[in-house]
Enzyme design. Structure first.
Site, PDB file in Angstrom:
ATOM      1  N   SER A  38       0.841  -1.196   0.000  1.00 48.34           N
ATOM      2  CA  SER A  38       0.000   0.000   0.000  1.00 48.34           C
ATOM      3  C   SER A  38       0.879   1.250   0.000  1.00 48.34           C
ATOM      4  CB  SER A  38      -0.967  -0.042   1.188  1.00 48.34           C
ATOM      5  OG  SER A  38      -1.986   0.903   1.047  1.00 48.34           O
ATOM      6  N   HIS A  96      -7.192  -6.138   0.069  1.00 52.27           N
ATOM      7  CA  HIS A  96      -6.029  -5.315   0.385  1.00 52.27           C
ATOM      8  C   HIS A  96      -5.388  -5.812   1.687  1.00 52.27           C
ATOM      9  CE1 HIS A  96      -3.881  -1.547  -0.345  1.00 52.27           C
ATOM     10  NE2 HIS A  96      -4.045  -1.172   0.924  1.00 52.27           N
ATOM     11  N   GLU A 120      -9.000  -5.776  -3.967  1.00 52.91           N
ATOM     12  CA  GLU A 120      -8.448  -4.768  -3.058  1.00 52.91           C
ATOM     13  C   GLU A 120      -9.519  -4.117  -2.182  1.00 52.91           C
ATOM     14  OE1 GLU A 120      -5.304  -4.087  -2.641  1.00 52.91           O
ATOM     15  OE2 GLU A 120      -4.244  -4.606  -4.483  1.00 52.91           O
TER      16      GLU A 120
END
Length: 538
Positions: free
Chosen positions: A225, A445, A343
């Protein structure tokens, strides 16, 4: 890289009651605790299960007081032996942080896990091990290197590698761009000092890691990220050149950085929110009060808190990382670019009610995910997804389209620019589904973090500890270890992985089993190619 998600890293642990072999070992300070000489002084760590751990190693001086907004400095040397048994403070930030974590502007600390065998001079056993430096996520706003998800014990032992995690300045402390508001050379670099901290940390690795059994000429950066975005940005920073030799971005991209005019608008709104008019007043503000300025509405997005991130300041950063092309200075650095298939399923909390959507609700909700990144008619997007995937439910379309428009497109841009430059990346897509709640969250994610580190049983993990989870983790860990060692992720654990070239777009789809696929989700890619992508914060 995306804005901070609502993903709860402290949620329910999957697969409680896992085998004892999977449990994270407790460190014990023995009479033979390892002592290592660093450039600033001696440090004492702890050992367990064949791995020595050093926590809270100082790589930079205190950034508070008169040093606020200024480039980092190396620490003052010390005499005697300092214990390195507890994580150092994290940068001031909103939220609670990790359990027991403290926040301070004195936050330039890193942590080392090494399987090096003790020798008379410490841990410099001549092992020349690859060094895997992990940069944490949380956009540029939150996080630290002390998450239990990032514990390097298993990774260090499995791969005979040295693992490093890093803290650095975040949000306004690391990225508040002030030069156009205050004519003071002391803040000339304020928009990128968080990145400059990372450069200083890598200089520490270069100068010290051999003493921990690592090879300073074989340093790999990897980060998820916001961590991936920070790595992409470092690939365009001249001061970082030569400090790392492989780079892996995991669901985190930085195609373009913020420009000086929008960064100045954000800084002004930040000051207005605080009611601050001059630099002296801003410098004197207590750290916890300064965080209140982050609640200013972002002038570009028109919603949410004000964005903080790297700036094209023509000093430490003189070009965008992947625009108009891949930064030439890093074309000789092997790169890995990855994303998870689902995600945005990690951005909505863990309430199954989010799957109860109508088609009309999907059309209404998609623009909030696209935000300033993708300006495309949501009804057109929904119609096309229903054509491509006729079996998808409204929620399936919502998460697939929001994933593609929010972050996946930027990963494709990075990979394509590398391919055009003749320095292609190894691209992966994680399709393996988290076992949480029967797999309804897909591959959200952050899922790849625990798989790579092997921290399957860490607090809040969504990876699980069953046989399938272990098998998936072994694949990803071994591929990352191979990449750290040789610059090529191919190993016995995975099928042959070819670099990403045009027009094939070879992508390793991680699953059980994994497979190399040409242009997965190609129809989605073509749909979003109808409109330009704008990096959030630009």
């Amino acid at each position: 890289m995306d804005r901070p998600s609502t993903l709860d890293r402290r949620g329910l642990l999957i697969g409680a009651g896992a085998a004892a072999a999977l449990l994270t070992p407790r460190l014990a300070l023995a009479a033979t605790a390892p002592v290592v000489q660093t450039t600033a002084g001696q440090v004492r760590g702890a050992s367990a299960d064949g791995v020595s751990v050093f926590k809270g190693l100082r790589y930079g001086a205190d950034t508070g007081g008169e040093r606020r907004f200024m480039p980092p400095m190396a620490p003052e040397p010390w005499s005697g032996v300092q214990d390195a048994l507890a994580y150092g403070a994290a940068s001031p930030q909103t939220g609670k942080g990790e359990e027991g974590e403290t926040f301070s502007e004195d936050c330039l600390f890193l942590n080392v896990w090494t399987p090096a065998k003790p020798v008379k001079t410490g841990l410099a056993d001549g092992g020349k091990r690859p060094v895997m430096v992990y940069i944490h996520g949380g956009a540029y706003n939150t996080g630290s290197g002390s998450s239990p998800w990032y514990d390097g014990t298993r990774l260090a032992k499995r791969g005979d590698v040295v693992v490093v995690t890093v803290n650095h300045r975040l949000n306004a402390f690391g990225y508040l761009y002030l030069p156009r508001l205050f004519n003071d050379p002391a803040v000339a670099d304020s928009g990128n000092v968080g990145q400059m901290d990372l450069v200083l940390a890598l200089q520490w690795v270069r100068d010290n890691i051999a003493a921990f059994g690592g090879d300073p000429g074989k340093v790999m950066l990897f980060g998820q990220s916001g961590g991936g975005a920070k790595i992409a940005t470092l690939m365009a920073m001249p001061s970082a050149k030569g400090l790392f030799h492989r780079a892996a971005t995991m669901s985190g991209q930085q195609v373009t950085v913020g420009g000086p005019f929008n960064a100045t608008r954000r800084a002004q709104l930040f000051l207005d929110k605080l009611g601050v008019r001059d630099l002296a007043q801003l410098r004197a503000l207590p750290a916890d009060q300064m965080l209140a300025g982050l609640k200013a509405v972002d002038p570009v997005a028109g919603a949410g808190g004000v964005y903080m991130g790297p700036v094209l300041d023509e000093r430490s950063l003189t070009r965008h990382p992947f625009f108009p092309d891949a930064a030439a200075q890093s074309l000789d650095v092997p790169m890995m670019v990855g994303n998870t298939h689902d995600e945005t399923r990690g951005f909505v909390g863990w309430d199954p009610k989010v799957f109860d959507m109508s088609w009309e609700q999907v059309v209404a909700k998609l623009p909030g995910q696209f935000n300033a990144r993708i300006d495309i008619d949501p009804a057109t997007v929904v119609d096309e997804y229903r054509r491509i995937y006729p079996a998808y439910s409204p929620a399936d379309v919502y998460f697939a389209a929001s994933t593609a428009g929010r972050s996946w497109k930027a990963a494709i841009l990075q990979a394509e620019e590398r391919a055009k430059a003749g320095a292609p990346a190894y691209v992966y897509q994680l399709d393996w589904r988290s076992p949480k709640d029967g797999g309804i969250w897909g591959a959200p994610h952050t899922l790849d973090i625990g798989l790579v580190f092997g921290t399957l049983d860490a607090r809040g993990s969504i990876v699980g500890t069953g046989p399938d989870s272990v098998a998936m983790s072994n694949q990803m860990s071994d591929a990352f270890i191979a990449f750290a060692r040789t610059g090529n992720p191919n190993c016995a654990a995975i099928p042959a992985w070819e670099p990403y070239t045009l027009p094939r777009r070879q992508t390793l789809v991680f699953n059980t089993p994994s497979a190399l696929v040409d242009d997965p989700r190609g129809a989605e890619r073509e749909l979003f190619n109808k409109v330009p992508f704008t990096q959030f914060g630009t």
